[in-house]
Motif scaffolding. Structure first.
Motif, short mmCIF file in Angstrom:
data_model
loop_
_atom_site.label_atom_id
_atom_site.label_comp_id
_atom_site.label_asym_id
_atom_site.label_seq_id
_atom_site.Cartn_x
_atom_site.Cartn_y
_atom_site.Cartn_z
N ALA A 176 78.61 -22.62 42.41
CA ALA A 176 79.23 -21.71 41.44
C ALA A 176 79.75 -22.46 40.23
CB ALA A 176 80.35 -20.92 42.10
N ARG A 177 80.05 -23.75 40.41
CA ARG A 177 80.58 -24.55 39.29
C ARG A 177 79.49 -25.26 38.51
NH1 ARG A 177 84.07 -25.84 43.55
NH2 ARG A 177 83.10 -27.88 43.81
N ARG A 178 78.29 -25.32 39.06
CA ARG A 178 77.21 -26.03 38.37
C ARG A 178 76.58 -25.10 37.34
NH1 ARG A 178 73.84 -28.53 43.28
NH2 ARG A 178 72.61 -29.46 41.59
N ARG A 179 76.21 -25.65 36.20
CA ARG A 179 75.72 -24.85 35.08
C ARG A 179 74.28 -25.23 34.76
NH1 ARG A 179 79.45 -21.17 35.12
NH2 ARG A 179 78.88 -20.53 33.01
N VAL A 180 73.51 -24.23 34.36
CA VAL A 180 72.10 -24.46 34.03
C VAL A 180 71.75 -23.76 32.72
CG1 VAL A 180 71.29 -24.79 36.40
CG2 VAL A 180 71.45 -22.48 35.46
N VAL A 181 70.71 -24.27 32.08
CA VAL A 181 70.12 -23.65 30.90
C VAL A 181 68.61 -23.61 31.11
CG1 VAL A 181 71.93 -24.40 29.32
CG2 VAL A 181 69.96 -25.89 29.73
N LEU A 182 67.92 -22.87 30.26
CA LEU A 182 66.47 -22.78 30.36
C LEU A 182 65.83 -24.11 29.96
CD1 LEU A 182 66.00 -19.29 28.70
CD2 LEU A 182 65.65 -19.82 31.13
N LYS A 183 64.79 -24.50 30.68
CA LYS A 183 64.11 -25.75 30.36
C LYS A 183 63.32 -25.62 29.07
CE LYS A 183 61.50 -29.39 32.67
NZ LYS A 183 60.72 -29.75 33.88
N THR A 184 62.75 -24.43 28.82
CA THR A 184 62.03 -24.17 27.57
C THR A 184 62.65 -22.94 26.91
OG1 THR A 184 60.38 -22.90 28.82
CG2 THR A 184 59.88 -25.22 28.36
N GLN A 223 58.73 -7.01 37.12
CA GLN A 223 57.52 -6.25 36.85
C GLN A 223 56.57 -7.00 35.92
OE1 GLN A 223 58.22 -2.31 35.31
NE2 GLN A 223 56.13 -1.65 35.69
N GLU A 224 57.12 -7.74 34.97
CA GLU A 224 56.29 -8.49 34.03
C GLU A 224 55.87 -9.85 34.57
OE1 GLU A 224 55.16 -7.37 31.05
OE2 GLU A 224 56.05 -5.45 31.61
N GLY A 225 56.35 -10.20 35.77
CA GLY A 225 55.97 -11.48 36.38
C GLY A 225 56.50 -12.69 35.65
N VAL A 226 57.71 -12.58 35.10
CA VAL A 226 58.28 -13.67 34.31
C VAL A 226 59.11 -14.60 35.19
CG1 VAL A 226 59.77 -14.27 32.36
CG2 VAL A 226 58.39 -12.17 32.29
N ASP A 227 58.61 -15.81 35.37
CA ASP A 227 59.37 -16.86 36.07
C ASP A 227 59.84 -17.87 35.04
OD1 ASP A 227 60.57 -18.21 38.10
OD2 ASP A 227 58.72 -19.01 38.98
N PHE A 228 60.80 -18.69 35.39
CA PHE A 228 61.36 -19.63 34.41
C PHE A 228 61.90 -20.86 35.13
CE2 PHE A 228 64.28 -16.31 35.61
CZ PHE A 228 65.42 -16.98 36.01
N ASP A 229 61.81 -21.98 34.43
CA ASP A 229 62.35 -23.24 34.94
C ASP A 229 63.72 -23.50 34.32
OD1 ASP A 229 60.20 -23.86 36.62
OD2 ASP A 229 59.05 -24.71 34.95
N LEU A 230 64.53 -24.25 35.04
CA LEU A 230 65.90 -24.50 34.62
C LEU A 230 66.17 -25.98 34.47
CD1 LEU A 230 67.56 -22.05 37.16
CD2 LEU A 230 67.20 -21.60 34.73
N ARG A 231 67.20 -26.27 33.72
CA ARG A 231 67.68 -27.64 33.56
C ARG A 231 69.19 -27.63 33.74
NH1 ARG A 231 69.79 -30.26 29.13
NH2 ARG A 231 69.23 -28.51 27.75
N GLU A 232 69.65 -28.48 34.63
CA GLU A 232 71.08 -28.51 34.89
C GLU A 232 71.79 -29.30 33.79
OE1 GLU A 232 72.22 -29.93 38.70
OE2 GLU A 232 74.30 -29.30 38.48
N ILE A 233 72.93 -28.78 33.37
CA ILE A 233 73.76 -29.50 32.40
C ILE A 233 75.08 -29.83 33.07
CG2 ILE A 233 72.71 -28.43 30.38
CD1 ILE A 233 75.07 -26.53 30.22
N SER A 234 75.70 -30.88 32.59
CA SER A 234 76.96 -31.31 33.19
C SER A 234 78.07 -31.19 32.17
CB SER A 234 76.85 -32.76 33.67
OG SER A 234 76.31 -33.57 32.65
#
Length: 271
Positions: free
Chosen positions: A58-66, A117-128
């Motif tokens: 819950a404390r770890r943060r992520v953003v989109l890789k692209t 429905q649109e089949g949208v997957d996404f990769d993440l990048r963790e930030i500190s």
């Protein structure tokens, strides 16, 4: 044993302080190498956020890789969601105040359904996010992250992982277009919004959507309603998704400080 001279004591203290400081810096800077390890661990589509019992997620943060490509894709999904709502005559038969409430409370689960429905997957990048101790040791401003124009603090990893898990559940179910349509209506016409002026009307619309979903599944799966019960259970999980996490992950990079709820309502008003 001979007593230590003041100079020897001073030198010893400096060595101990330097050693302790070096250890602290090593501990604090371990986070910089965490991104690769995190990406490997949470790349699996079926990873459960609670599988390791770690409350630190819950404390770890992520953003989109692209972010550029994915924010554009998310915006397209959101516009398609609004188009779906626009094309429901029953929605526009409601008072404007009820429309506002339903949009504000239900846009997030509707968006997640649209992503599925649109089949949208996404990769993440963790930030500190630098800890208080690290800021002190590095002599960083304690208020820098709160200043206007500062970079995004990212979304909660736990919340984003819940969303990704739901996406994969819908994909594993091979959910049909009809099922998505009925699910969206069930969620949009949320009779749990007790502040609605035309609550009985909304309750009727939700019941009709549930009945239509049940009849469709019964027809397509030869009377087996286990799928219907399972899909209805997923609605509660959809409604539990944090709208703030979605906004932070997919729309904060392009909207900045603009409020997504306001933009949604402005878009609907243009219909």
């Amino acid at each position: 044993m001979a007593a230590e001279s003041p100079a020897e004591k001073s030198g010893k203290r400096q060595r101990e302080t330097h050693s302790a400081k070096s250890i602290l810096y090593q501990i604090l800077n371990k986070e910089h190498g965490s991104e690769t390890k995190w990406h490997q661990q949470y790349r699996s589509p079926h990873h459960s956020p609670g599988s390791k019992g770690c409350s630190c997620m819950a404390r770890r943060r992520v953003v989109l890789k692209t972010p550029e490509a994915m924010c554009r894709r998310a915006s397209e999904v959101l516009l398609k969601t609004l188009t779906f709502i626009r094309n429901l005559p029953s929605f526009y038969h409601m008072p404007w105040e009820d429309q506002l409430v339903l949009i504000q409370q239900n846009w997030a689960p509707l968006f997640v359904l649209g992503m599925a429905q649109e089949g949208v997957d996404f990769d993440l990048r963790e930030i500190s996010a630098p800890s208080l101790l690290k800021k002190i040791l590095l002599n960083q401003s304690l208020t820098a992250s709160n200043e206007p124009g500062s970079s995004s603090l990212g979304a909660s990893l736990a919340e984003v992982q819940k969303m990704k898990n739901l996406l994969w559940i819908f994909w594993d179910l091979d959910t049909s277009a009809k099922e998505y349509t009925y699910l969206k209506e069930i969620i949009l016409f949320n009779s749990g919004c007790q502040v609605l002026k035309c609550l009985p009307y909304v309750q009727t619309l939700q019941q009709e959507a549930q009945q239509a979903l049940m009849e469709f599944i019964s027809m397509m799966f030869h009377g087996n309603l286990g799928r219907f019960s399972w899909i209805l259970q997923l609605i509660a999980s959809l409604q539990d998704i944090d709208a703030g996490a979605i906004e932070e992950l997919f729309f904060r990079p392009i909207l900045g400080e603009a409020i997504l709820n306001v933009l949604l309502l402005e878009t609907l008003c243009q219909a």
